[in-house]
Design a protein around this motif. Structure first.
Motif, PDB file in Angstrom:
ATOM      1  N   ILE A 131      34.063  41.813  43.179  1.00  0.00           N
ATOM      2  CA  ILE A 131      33.579  42.460  41.956  1.00  0.00           C
ATOM      3  C   ILE A 131      33.666  43.979  42.078  1.00  0.00           C
ATOM      4  O   ILE A 131      34.109  44.673  41.162  1.00  0.00           O
ATOM      5  CB  ILE A 131      32.132  42.025  41.651  1.00  0.00           C
ATOM      6  CG1 ILE A 131      32.101  40.546  41.212  1.00  0.00           C
ATOM      7  CG2 ILE A 131      31.515  42.903  40.563  1.00  0.00           C
ATOM      8  CD1 ILE A 131      30.700  39.979  41.075  1.00  0.00           C
ATOM      9  N   LEU A 132      33.261  44.499  43.230  1.00  0.00           N
ATOM     10  CA  LEU A 132      33.272  45.950  43.428  1.00  0.00           C
ATOM     11  C   LEU A 132      34.689  46.518  43.438  1.00  0.00           C
ATOM     12  O   LEU A 132      34.917  47.658  43.023  1.00  0.00           O
ATOM     13  CB  LEU A 132      32.558  46.296  44.738  1.00  0.00           C
ATOM     14  CG  LEU A 132      31.041  46.031  44.749  1.00  0.00           C
ATOM     15  CD1 LEU A 132      30.479  46.238  46.141  1.00  0.00           C
ATOM     16  CD2 LEU A 132      30.329  46.926  43.753  1.00  0.00           C
ATOM     17  N   ARG A 133      35.631  45.728  43.920  1.00  0.00           N
ATOM     18  CA  ARG A 133      37.022  46.182  43.948  1.00  0.00           C
ATOM     19  C   ARG A 133      37.714  45.980  42.607  1.00  0.00           C
ATOM     20  O   ARG A 133      38.750  46.577  42.342  1.00  0.00           O
ATOM     21  CB  ARG A 133      37.802  45.421  45.031  1.00  0.00           C
ATOM     22  CG  ARG A 133      37.418  45.812  46.449  1.00  0.00           C
ATOM     23  CD  ARG A 133      38.043  44.882  47.461  1.00  0.00           C
ATOM     24  NE  ARG A 133      37.716  45.257  48.825  1.00  0.00           N
ATOM     25  CZ  ARG A 133      37.653  44.411  49.844  1.00  0.00           C
ATOM     26  NH1 ARG A 133      37.885  43.124  49.643  1.00  0.00           N
ATOM     27  NH2 ARG A 133      37.358  44.833  51.048  1.00  0.00           N
ATOM     28  N   GLY A 134      37.132  45.129  41.765  1.00  0.00           N
ATOM     29  CA  GLY A 134      37.738  44.777  40.491  1.00  0.00           C
ATOM     30  C   GLY A 134      38.422  43.442  40.611  1.00  0.00           C
ATOM     31  O   GLY A 134      39.421  43.311  41.323  1.00  0.00           O
ATOM     32  N   ALA A 135      37.865  42.412  39.969  1.00  0.00           N
ATOM     33  CA  ALA A 135      38.405  41.067  40.136  1.00  0.00           C
ATOM     34  C   ALA A 135      38.383  40.305  38.827  1.00  0.00           C
ATOM     35  O   ALA A 135      37.542  40.547  37.960  1.00  0.00           O
ATOM     36  CB  ALA A 135      37.583  40.301  41.192  1.00  0.00           C
TER      37      ALA A 135
END
Length: 280
Positions: A156-160
């Motif tokens: 989520i933090l990396r973008g998923a």
């Protein structure tokens, strides 16, 4: 809900693991009678607990168990100590010990990878080679509900998208992860009750790494100040996302069969298929 520290009775843990194995994933069992299961044991609490639990269930499962260990040669004497610990554990339980030593740091430099990625690739290549050589039929790794929560948050933090939120899969080819419904703390309680020691990896406390920061700082903060069941909810979110992904893929495949026309060069899809639904 994942089994937590408070529900960590030895019998309860073994029953939960057996249920997860028998339930399998989308009607695919995690193990079949007669399988040669290589348990990936690093020496840490999670993997040692998985080995001990599977030994308790071995007769019910009808499988042959052996121990698989990869020495990444990243931590000098500590890595060699892990190898010796796991070798002695395998010998104590009269299990075959399958070992590989790889200089992962050298591979990372040679292939211009970060060390974590090089270690992961090396590990799964080792597992695949054992299956290809028919030394084992399946590999069991000790990923827990905590690992699942950490993975979902990292993605989520990396973008998923949907696939990333789905996190770790319980069954992926010949690799099975039967502990995804169990908390790490419950496994430590189980090992202490069995008077079984394990090895501690100091790199797991290195908060310069994203995963370690999530484990040591973010999840405790979320549990203390926002939601005590953070790990359980993230694990459930991953399961919902995987179910949704399977449904979407099935619908897309079904639609492709209806709309696409095969040609010598591939498939042709009418432009009308890309229009939105007709307005009422």
């Amino acid at each position: 809900r994942p089994i937590s520290k408070s529900g960590a009775g030895r019998l309860k843990l073994a029953q939960a693991l057996l249920a997860a194995i028998e339930r399998g994933v989308y009607n695919q069992p995690l193990f079949r009678p007669g399988d040669r299961v290589g348990v990936a044991v690093s020496g840490g609490a999670d993997s040692v607990a998985l080995l001990r639990l599977l030994l308790e269930l071995q007769s019910k499962l009808g499988v042959v168990i052996c121990v698989v260990h990869l020495n990444h040669q990243l931590r000098g004497r500590a890595a060699d100590g892990d190898e010796q610990f796991v070798a002695k554990l395998a010998k104590r339980h009269e299990l075959e010990f399958l070992l590989q030593r790889v200089n992962v740091a050298a591979r990372a430099k040679r292939e211009k990878l970060n060390v974590e990625d090089a270690a992961r690739r090396t590990r799964y290549e080792f597992f695949a080679s054992l299956v290809k050589q028919r030394k084992i039929t399946r590999v069991a790794t000790a990923h827990t509900a905590d690992d699942q929560a950490e993975t979902v948050l990292a993605h989520i933090l990396r973008g998923a998208g949907l696939a990333g939120i789905g996190g770790i899969h319980a069954l992926n080819g010949d690799v099975v992860r039967p502990l995804l419904g169990i908390r790490r703390a419950a496994l430590c309680v189980y090992l202490k009750s069995a008077k079984q020691t394990w090895r501690e990896d100091a790199t797991n406390r290195d908060t310069t790494k994203l995963r370690a920061r999530i484990r040591k700082k973010l999840i405790p903060l979320l549990e203390k100040q926002f939601q005590p069941a953070t790990v359980e909810h993230l694990a459930a979110l991953a399961e919902f996302a995987r179910d949704d992904e399977v449904f979407v893929e099935a619908q897309a495949e079904s639609r492709r069969g209806i709309s696409a026309r095969g040609t010598a060069d591939g498939y042709v899809v009418p432009c009308s298929e890309f229009r939105g639904p007709a307005s009422i």
